[in-house]
Design a protein around this motif. Structure first.
Motif, PDB file in Angstrom:
ATOM      1  N   SER A 133       5.195   7.166  -6.500  1.00 10.13           N
ATOM      2  CA  SER A 133       6.582   6.881  -7.243  1.00 10.13           C
ATOM      3  C   SER A 133       7.650   6.880  -6.229  1.00 10.13           C
ATOM      4  CB  SER A 133       7.026   7.806  -8.482  1.00 10.13           C
ATOM      5  OG  SER A 133       6.192   7.715  -9.661  1.00 10.13           O
ATOM      6  N   SER A 134       7.496   8.099  -5.398  1.00 14.28           N
ATOM      7  CA  SER A 134       8.535   8.499  -4.471  1.00 14.28           C
ATOM      8  C   SER A 134       8.498   7.097  -3.350  1.00 14.28           C
ATOM      9  CB  SER A 134       8.125   9.438  -3.470  1.00 14.28           C
ATOM     10  OG  SER A 134       8.082  10.591  -4.473  1.00 14.28           O
ATOM     11  N   GLN A 135       7.313   6.441  -2.939  1.00 15.81           N
ATOM     12  CA  GLN A 135       7.176   5.554  -2.058  1.00 15.81           C
ATOM     13  C   GLN A 135       7.663   4.039  -2.606  1.00 15.81           C
ATOM     14  OE1 GLN A 135       3.598   5.440   0.251  1.00 15.81           O
ATOM     15  NE2 GLN A 135       3.320   7.814  -0.051  1.00 15.81           N
ATOM     16  N   LEU A 136       7.507   4.106  -3.724  1.00 19.78           N
ATOM     17  CA  LEU A 136       8.017   2.700  -4.274  1.00 19.78           C
ATOM     18  C   LEU A 136       9.511   2.764  -4.563  1.00 19.78           C
ATOM     19  CD1 LEU A 136       5.284   1.717  -7.016  1.00 19.78           C
ATOM     20  CD2 LEU A 136       5.588   1.045  -4.846  1.00 19.78           C
ATOM     21  N   LEU A 153      -4.357   6.173 -10.104  1.00 16.57           N
ATOM     22  CA  LEU A 153      -4.419   5.161 -10.940  1.00 16.57           C
ATOM     23  C   LEU A 153      -3.699   5.012 -12.334  1.00 16.57           C
ATOM     24  CD1 LEU A 153      -8.672   4.350 -10.648  1.00 16.57           C
ATOM     25  CD2 LEU A 153      -6.648   2.539  -9.860  1.00 16.57           C
ATOM     26  N   SER A 154      -3.494   6.210 -12.836  1.00 18.18           N
ATOM     27  CA  SER A 154      -2.448   6.320 -13.689  1.00 18.18           C
ATOM     28  C   SER A 154      -1.018   5.822 -13.532  1.00 18.18           C
ATOM     29  CB  SER A 154      -2.320   7.697 -14.409  1.00 18.18           C
ATOM     30  OG  SER A 154      -1.557   8.537 -13.484  1.00 18.18           O
ATOM     31  N   HIS A 155      -0.662   5.417 -12.599  1.00 19.16           N
ATOM     32  CA  HIS A 155       0.723   4.952 -12.178  1.00 19.16           C
ATOM     33  C   HIS A 155       0.698   3.514 -12.780  1.00 19.16           C
ATOM     34  CE1 HIS A 155       4.342   3.511 -10.234  1.00 19.16           C
ATOM     35  NE2 HIS A 155       4.741   4.847  -9.746  1.00 19.16           N
ATOM     36  N   PRO A 156       1.688   3.159 -13.172  1.00 16.24           N
ATOM     37  CA  PRO A 156       1.796   1.769 -13.914  1.00 16.24           C
ATOM     38  C   PRO A 156       1.778   0.632 -12.994  1.00 16.24           C
ATOM     39  CG  PRO A 156       3.904   2.677 -14.414  1.00 16.24           C
ATOM     40  CD  PRO A 156       2.858   4.101 -13.555  1.00 16.24           C
ATOM     41  N   LYS A 157       2.241   0.965 -11.687  1.00 14.67           N
ATOM     42  CA  LYS A 157       2.281  -0.003 -10.780  1.00 14.67           C
ATOM     43  C   LYS A 157       0.891  -0.163  -9.810  1.00 14.67           C
ATOM     44  CE  LYS A 157       5.287  -2.595 -10.710  1.00 14.67           C
ATOM     45  NZ  LYS A 157       5.282  -3.709 -11.628  1.00 14.67           N
ATOM     46  N   LYS A 190       0.757  -1.343   0.051  1.00 13.48           N
ATOM     47  CA  LYS A 190      -0.157  -0.061  -0.049  1.00 13.48           C
ATOM     48  C   LYS A 190       0.997   1.197   0.034  1.00 13.48           C
ATOM     49  CE  LYS A 190      -2.615  -0.976   3.720  1.00 13.48           C
ATOM     50  NZ  LYS A 190      -3.652  -0.453   4.646  1.00 13.48           N
ATOM     51  N   ALA A 191       0.675   2.094  -0.923  1.00 12.26           N
ATOM     52  CA  ALA A 191       1.098   3.353  -0.939  1.00 12.26           C
ATOM     53  C   ALA A 191       0.460   4.548  -0.110  1.00 12.26           C
ATOM     54  CB  ALA A 191       1.696   3.879  -2.310  1.00 12.26           C
ATOM     55  N   ALA A 192       0.760   4.989   0.698  1.00 10.11           N
ATOM     56  CA  ALA A 192      -0.123   5.842   1.425  1.00 10.11           C
ATOM     57  C   ALA A 192       0.074   7.352   0.813  1.00 10.11           C
ATOM     58  CB  ALA A 192       0.185   5.973   2.969  1.00 10.11           C
ATOM     59  N   ILE A 193      -1.260   7.952   0.503  1.00 10.12           N
ATOM     60  CA  ILE A 193      -1.496   9.040  -0.052  1.00 10.12           C
ATOM     61  C   ILE A 193      -1.851  10.167   0.710  1.00 10.12           C
ATOM     62  CG2 ILE A 193      -2.302  10.096  -2.128  1.00 10.12           C
ATOM     63  CD1 ILE A 193      -0.740   8.092  -3.014  1.00 10.12           C
ATOM     64  N   ASP A 194      -1.320  11.229   0.953  1.00  3.35           N
ATOM     65  CA  ASP A 194      -1.934  12.522   1.581  1.00  3.35           C
ATOM     66  C   ASP A 194      -2.228  13.430   0.313  1.00  3.35           C
ATOM     67  OD1 ASP A 194      -2.394  14.800   2.893  1.00  3.35           O
ATOM     68  OD2 ASP A 194      -0.491  14.915   3.863  1.00  3.35           O
ATOM     69  N   ALA A 195      -3.518  13.468   0.370  1.00  2.00           N
ATOM     70  CA  ALA A 195      -4.156  14.260  -0.975  1.00  2.00           C
ATOM     71  C   ALA A 195      -4.695  15.573  -0.655  1.00  2.00           C
ATOM     72  CB  ALA A 195      -5.296  13.558  -1.409  1.00  2.00           C
ATOM     73  N   GLY A 196      -4.252  16.092   0.942  1.00  2.00           N
ATOM     74  CA  GLY A 196      -4.705  17.352   1.360  1.00  2.00           C
ATOM     75  C   GLY A 196      -6.101  17.557   1.696  1.00  2.00           C
ATOM     76  N   PHE A 197      -6.775  16.411   1.915  1.00  2.00           N
ATOM     77  CA  PHE A 197      -8.155  16.498   2.449  1.00  2.00           C
ATOM     78  C   PHE A 197      -8.174  17.128   3.971  1.00  2.00           C
ATOM     79  CE2 PHE A 197      -8.483  13.117  -0.446  1.00  2.00           C
ATOM     80  CZ  PHE A 197      -9.660  13.866  -1.434  1.00  2.00           C
ATOM     81  N   THR A 198      -9.226  17.465   4.357  1.00  2.00           N
ATOM     82  CA  THR A 198      -9.727  17.772   5.775  1.00  2.00           C
ATOM     83  C   THR A 198     -10.728  16.954   6.331  1.00  2.00           C
ATOM     84  OG1 THR A 198     -10.382  19.734   7.118  1.00  2.00           O
ATOM     85  CG2 THR A 198     -11.206  19.774   5.153  1.00  2.00           C
ATOM     86  N   GLU A 216       4.822  11.230   2.184  1.00  2.00           N
ATOM     87  CA  GLU A 216       5.493  12.305   1.260  1.00  2.00           C
ATOM     88  C   GLU A 216       4.864  13.343   0.811  1.00  2.00           C
ATOM     89  OE1 GLU A 216       8.860  12.690  -1.109  1.00  2.00           O
ATOM     90  OE2 GLU A 216       8.428  11.080   0.517  1.00  2.00           O
ATOM     91  N   HIS A 217       5.132  14.438   1.360  1.00  2.00           N
ATOM     92  CA  HIS A 217       4.824  15.709   0.946  1.00  2.00           C
ATOM     93  C   HIS A 217       5.901  16.213  -0.440  1.00  2.00           C
ATOM     94  CE1 HIS A 217       1.515  17.023   3.497  1.00  2.00           C
ATOM     95  NE2 HIS A 217       2.250  16.390   4.259  1.00  2.00           N
ATOM     96  N   ALA A 218       5.498  17.209  -0.991  1.00  2.00           N
ATOM     97  CA  ALA A 218       6.421  17.335  -2.180  1.00  2.00           C
ATOM     98  C   ALA A 218       7.713  17.794  -1.896  1.00  2.00           C
ATOM     99  CB  ALA A 218       5.817  18.716  -2.805  1.00  2.00           C
ATOM    100  N   ASP A 219       8.535  18.172  -2.371  1.00  2.00           N
ATOM    101  CA  ASP A 219       9.689  18.440  -3.188  1.00  2.00           C
ATOM    102  C   ASP A 219      10.047  19.978  -2.630  1.00  2.00           C
ATOM    103  OD1 ASP A 219       7.342  19.787  -3.735  1.00  2.00           O
ATOM    104  OD2 ASP A 219       7.257  19.477  -5.719  1.00  2.00           O
ATOM    105  N   GLY A 220       9.860  20.159  -1.361  1.00  2.00           N
ATOM    106  CA  GLY A 220      10.077  21.640  -0.833  1.00  2.00           C
ATOM    107  C   GLY A 220       9.367  22.639  -1.125  1.00  2.00           C
ATOM    108  N   SER A 221       8.477  22.454  -1.956  1.00  2.00           N
ATOM    109  CA  SER A 221       7.486  23.651  -2.383  1.00  2.00           C
ATOM    110  C   SER A 221       6.450  23.979  -1.447  1.00  2.00           C
ATOM    111  CB  SER A 221       6.948  23.410  -3.737  1.00  2.00           C
ATOM    112  OG  SER A 221       5.981  22.357  -3.509  1.00  2.00           O
ATOM    113  N   GLY A 222       6.066  23.013  -0.301  1.00  2.00           N
ATOM    114  CA  GLY A 222       5.112  23.231   0.501  1.00  2.00           C
ATOM    115  C   GLY A 222       3.820  22.696  -0.222  1.00  2.00           C
ATOM    116  N   GLU A 223       3.745  22.227  -1.280  1.00  2.00           N
ATOM    117  CA  GLU A 223       2.553  21.862  -1.988  1.00  2.00           C
ATOM    118  C   GLU A 223       2.582  20.214  -1.905  1.00  2.00           C
ATOM    119  OE1 GLU A 223       0.196  23.596  -3.570  1.00  2.00           O
ATOM    120  OE2 GLU A 223       1.262  25.229  -2.834  1.00  2.00           O
TER     121      GLU A 223
END
Ligand code: SF4
Length: 335
Positions: free
Chosen positions: A93-96, A133-137, A25-33, A77-84
């Motif tokens: 991808s990052s988690q795999l 779902l667009s991720h190939p894995k 399982k790849a845990a996603i934080d989609a920014g919900f409240t 996994e939050h982003a890339d330093g941008s705060g987004e």
């Protein structure tokens, strides 16, 4: 007995059998409240939930192996330093990548876990889910939410996704007892849970229910009655959490005031085994411990040693000569 001598139907092996190869399982934080935090249903959230929405109504996302040692719950996994927050596909991808040294090239389910993951306009949900779902894995979705957050348009979207790919919906119930629900400020009724489960099951969508053991005011029999209650229906899975007191939560304040008695480890092991005996064997087991983030756990400190708890549960099952479902006769609603 289950495969490989297992005494309960753990989701990790189940997934790998279902998909024919290792599936994580790849845990996603989609920014919900959460409507129990923003005033729509309540303020302040469930009393055990941390401000990150990770109190395991919708789950705690942190690093390491999950309890069956096979599914990975990687670092949020939050982003890339941008705060987004990165798009789901990028988080996958990052988690795999993160686990690639340990597990080579597994399949994954995108696990929308933080806060309430159906609490947004349906078009936004559609973009996020299909982006994952667009991720190939990525072979499917697991979506954690509240029973009061699946309106007709969201249900329609879930039906559409379920027709195309693997899907389960996780619903935080914690207890079937209204007085406890009020005490923990759940702000969602048992009737809403029942209605939501019926709609999902009628739509052919898998349901995973979260229960929590050790909530203040509940006896062992109360907890087992919650287990019996949720197992009346043909749900796909159950998560049983031990109440973890997280620092800074309303439950923490009660605990520090001496108002939350916690079980000893051996007592909890007995509860978990009692519950497993009641759960029909086809229901998958997604968790049997709490999973507090490092540094946030106030009590019980023994809860941090998940391996010991799981070993204890297995030993106790063996000692009793029992397996999941051995006392489940008559629990299901007749069809
Ligand atoms: S519904 Fe979930 S995210 Fe919201 S307050 Fe309760 S545990 Fe936290």
């Amino acid at each position: 007995m289950f495969r490989n001598g297992a005494r309960y139907n753990s989701i990790g092996p189940w997934l790998s059998r279902y998909f024919g190869e290792r599936t994580v399982k790849a845990a996603i934080d989609a920014g919900f409240t959460c409507p129990n935090r923003d005033g729509t249903r309540g303020w302040g959230g469930c009393t055990f939930c941390s401000g990150e929405g990770s109190g395991e109504y919708a789950g705690i996302v942190h690093t390491g192996l999950s309890e069956d040692g096979r599914m990975i719950i990687p670092v949020k996994e939050h982003a890339d330093g941008s705060g987004e927050i990165a798009p789901p596909v990028q988080q996958i991808s990052s988690q795999l990548e993160f686990i690639s040294e340990k597990w080579s090239d597994p399949l994954c389910l995108a696990y929308f876990q933080n806060f309430t993951n159906t609490y947004a306009p349906v078009e936004q949900l559609r973009r996020l889910y299909y982006n994952a779902l667009s991720h190939p894995k990525c072979v499917g979705l697991a979506i954690a939410t509240r029973p009061d957050c699946i309106g007709p348009d969201v249900l329609e979207l879930l039906r559409e996704i379920n027709a195309q790919t693997f899907l389960w919906i996780e619903l935080g119930l914690q207890t079937s007892h209204p007085q406890t629900a009020e005490r923990i400020n759940r702000c969602c009724t048992l009737e809403e849970y029942d209605r939501c489960v019926s709609q999902l099951l009628e739509s052919g969508i898998r349901v995973v229910t979260h229960l929590m053991f050790g909530l203040p005011g509940e006896s062992r029999e109360d907890m087992m009655n919650s287990v019996r209650y949720v197992c009346r229906e043909e749900i796909f899975g159950i998560k049983i959490h031990l109440l973890n007191i997280l620092k800074g939560t309303p439950m923490d304040r009660l605990y520090l005031n001496g108002e939350v008695p916690l079980p000893e480890r051996e007592e909890y092991i007995q509860w978990a085994v009692d519950a497993l005996e009641l759960i029909p064997e086809d229901i998958t087991i997604h968790r049997l411990t709490g999973d507090a983030p490092q540094g946030m756990l106030r009590a019980p400190l023994w809860a941090a040693d998940k391996r010991y708890i799981l070993n204890g549960i297995n030993k106790e099952l063996k000692k009793r000569g029992s397996i999941q479902g051995c006392r489940a006769a008559g629990i299901r609603n007749p069809r």
